[in-house]
Design a protein around this motif. Sequence first.
Motif, PDB file in Angstrom:
ATOM      1  N   HIS A 155       0.837  -1.153   0.063  1.00 43.14           N
ATOM      2  CA  HIS A 155      -0.041   0.170  -0.047  1.00 43.14           C
ATOM      3  C   HIS A 155       0.849   1.186   0.004  1.00 43.14           C
ATOM      4  O   HIS A 155       0.889   1.901   0.992  1.00 43.14           O
ATOM      5  CB  HIS A 155      -0.776   0.089   1.384  1.00 43.14           C
ATOM      6  CG  HIS A 155      -1.581  -1.254   1.249  1.00 43.14           C
ATOM      7  ND1 HIS A 155      -3.141  -1.377   0.882  1.00 43.14           N
ATOM      8  CD2 HIS A 155      -1.660  -2.483   1.913  1.00 43.14           C
ATOM      9  CE1 HIS A 155      -3.302  -2.526   1.029  1.00 43.14           C
ATOM     10  NE2 HIS A 155      -2.692  -3.160   1.849  1.00 43.14           N
ATOM     11  N   PRO A 156       1.549   1.363  -0.956  1.00 44.06           N
ATOM     12  CA  PRO A 156       2.932   2.258  -1.093  1.00 44.06           C
ATOM     13  C   PRO A 156       2.243   3.979  -0.805  1.00 44.06           C
ATOM     14  O   PRO A 156       2.884   4.607  -0.517  1.00 44.06           O
ATOM     15  CB  PRO A 156       3.372   2.348  -2.588  1.00 44.06           C
ATOM     16  CG  PRO A 156       2.486   1.570  -3.282  1.00 44.06           C
ATOM     17  CD  PRO A 156       1.626   0.715  -2.322  1.00 44.06           C
ATOM     18  N   SER A 157       1.027   4.103  -1.290  1.00 42.20           N
ATOM     19  CA  SER A 157       0.506   5.629  -1.097  1.00 42.20           C
ATOM     20  C   SER A 157       0.188   5.913   0.385  1.00 42.20           C
ATOM     21  O   SER A 157       0.187   7.186   0.555  1.00 42.20           O
ATOM     22  CB  SER A 157      -1.033   5.606  -1.933  1.00 42.20           C
ATOM     23  OG  SER A 157      -1.688   4.688  -1.567  1.00 42.20           O
ATOM     24  N   LEU A 158       0.028   4.970   1.130  1.00 37.15           N
ATOM     25  CA  LEU A 158      -0.245   5.375   2.417  1.00 37.15           C
ATOM     26  C   LEU A 158       0.737   6.180   3.254  1.00 37.15           C
ATOM     27  O   LEU A 158       0.210   7.033   4.181  1.00 37.15           O
ATOM     28  CB  LEU A 158      -0.633   3.886   3.164  1.00 37.15           C
ATOM     29  CG  LEU A 158      -1.793   3.270   3.306  1.00 37.15           C
ATOM     30  CD1 LEU A 158      -1.900   2.059   4.155  1.00 37.15           C
ATOM     31  CD2 LEU A 158      -2.879   4.017   3.938  1.00 37.15           C
ATOM     32  N   TRP A 159       2.007   6.056   3.111  1.00 39.54           N
ATOM     33  CA  TRP A 159       3.068   6.773   3.819  1.00 39.54           C
ATOM     34  C   TRP A 159       2.817   8.220   3.474  1.00 39.54           C
ATOM     35  O   TRP A 159       2.845   8.822   4.305  1.00 39.54           O
ATOM     36  CB  TRP A 159       4.515   6.311   3.448  1.00 39.54           C
ATOM     37  CG  TRP A 159       5.656   6.867   4.424  1.00 39.54           C
ATOM     38  CD1 TRP A 159       6.677   7.547   3.950  1.00 39.54           C
ATOM     39  CD2 TRP A 159       5.729   6.431   5.644  1.00 39.54           C
ATOM     40  NE1 TRP A 159       7.157   7.847   5.098  1.00 39.54           N
ATOM     41  CE2 TRP A 159       6.589   7.205   5.936  1.00 39.54           C
ATOM     42  CE3 TRP A 159       5.012   5.722   6.630  1.00 39.54           C
ATOM     43  CZ2 TRP A 159       7.201   7.502   7.813  1.00 39.54           C
ATOM     44  CZ3 TRP A 159       5.260   5.662   8.032  1.00 39.54           C
ATOM     45  CH2 TRP A 159       6.388   6.683   8.348  1.00 39.54           C
ATOM     46  N   ALA A 160       2.829   8.732   2.247  1.00 40.25           N
ATOM     47  CA  ALA A 160       2.976  10.097   1.831  1.00 40.25           C
ATOM     48  C   ALA A 160       1.384  10.703   2.515  1.00 40.25           C
ATOM     49  O   ALA A 160       1.523  11.648   3.071  1.00 40.25           O
ATOM     50  CB  ALA A 160       2.773  10.112   0.417  1.00 40.25           C
ATOM     51  N   SER A 161       0.529   9.943   2.412  1.00 39.21           N
ATOM     52  CA  SER A 161      -0.770  10.399   2.732  1.00 39.21           C
ATOM     53  C   SER A 161      -1.121  10.730   4.233  1.00 39.21           C
ATOM     54  O   SER A 161      -1.815  11.205   4.921  1.00 39.21           O
ATOM     55  CB  SER A 161      -1.928   9.806   2.257  1.00 39.21           C
ATOM     56  OG  SER A 161      -2.044   8.523   2.605  1.00 39.21           O
ATOM     57  N   SER A 162      -0.029   9.752   5.071  1.00 36.79           N
ATOM     58  CA  SER A 162      -0.155   9.926   6.430  1.00 36.79           C
ATOM     59  C   SER A 162       0.574  11.101   7.252  1.00 36.79           C
ATOM     60  O   SER A 162       0.681  11.293   8.188  1.00 36.79           O
ATOM     61  CB  SER A 162       0.394   8.590   6.912  1.00 36.79           C
ATOM     62  OG  SER A 162       2.098   8.508   6.972  1.00 36.79           O
ATOM     63  N   ASP A 185       7.968  16.092   1.604  1.00 39.86           N
ATOM     64  CA  ASP A 185       8.697  15.320   0.525  1.00 39.86           C
ATOM     65  C   ASP A 185       9.940  14.436   1.473  1.00 39.86           C
ATOM     66  O   ASP A 185      10.115  13.411   1.067  1.00 39.86           O
ATOM     67  CB  ASP A 185       9.682  16.379  -0.256  1.00 39.86           C
ATOM     68  CG  ASP A 185       8.665  17.011  -1.209  1.00 39.86           C
ATOM     69  OD1 ASP A 185       7.473  16.298  -1.485  1.00 39.86           O
ATOM     70  OD2 ASP A 185       8.871  18.180  -1.940  1.00 39.86           O
ATOM     71  N   SER A 188       8.514  11.519   2.926  1.00 43.91           N
ATOM     72  CA  SER A 188       7.905  10.515   1.766  1.00 43.91           C
ATOM     73  C   SER A 188       9.088   9.934   1.447  1.00 43.91           C
ATOM     74  O   SER A 188       8.945   8.624   0.939  1.00 43.91           O
ATOM     75  CB  SER A 188       7.440  11.376   0.632  1.00 43.91           C
ATOM     76  OG  SER A 188       6.094  11.885   1.030  1.00 43.91           O
TER      77      SER A 188
END
Length: 292
Positions: A155-162, A185, A188
């Motif tokens: 679920h790679p998008s979870l980190w930036a969105s957190s 940045d 991420s």
Amino acid sequence: MELRACVSDDDYEAWRRVRIAVVPGERCDTVAELRAQDSPTRLLVLASIDATVVGSGVADRSETAGGGFAAPRVLPEHRRRGVGTALLTMLADHVVALGLPELRAMVEDPRSLGFAEHLGFTEVDRQVEQVRVVGDEASPSPLPAGVDVLTLDHHPSLWASSYERFGREVLADFAVFEPLEIDADQWSTSWAGDPMYLALYDGEVIGCAGLHVDTDRPERAENALTAVRRDWRGRGIASHLKRRTLVWAAEHGLREVYTWTQAGNTSMLRLNEHLGYERGTTSITVARPLPL
């Protein structure tokens, strides 16, 4: 003596070789990772004598507010020849050019501390290394109802969105002498491990723990960020996630895991001790006003 900025991949690899030789107990970023961290404020340099690389250094804005940092390093057999002073001067000039009023550095041995104190640096903070031998690891205890754990690679998008809801809060709670200044940045690109375990409740990240495997010594790894959102602390989530990293380490043949914890973060120091980590080196953060 020649001082020059790193430009090519060969320069970056030469920089890594010095870093590994001088700091053998810590993981060094790969050339690709160093490249990913490039920015207009970051300077990596090499020091050479008669075309032989004898030292390296890095300078940038500090992750803590109000200053920049420098890390000059010289191979042991080339010390006491002015290389360290030349590197530090170049790195300090770079931080001055960034418009920053203070220079920070980290030292781990009496000789380096003496060198820093001679140049007017004083202690402002400490970090404690804790080391864990990997063995037959027990499964983690159950999580609170409704909390799920998954790995970031799926679920790679979870980190930036957190970053906004989770990252800002846990970064603000670091026990450091000045507040951390980490933007989205940076969060991420350099704060997630691989593997990275994320605890979720109602679709939101509430906790994390992971590892950075040492590519040069693949039998060992450094703990990535271990953190839990304030409203979920004290419920066993950090312990659960960290035990998952130890199980992963055992399953993948690692023999040792280590972490650095701020001396003021007594709760994490106690948790690591509870999980079997033992204290190692102490790193001292020193600072002084600029210019040198």
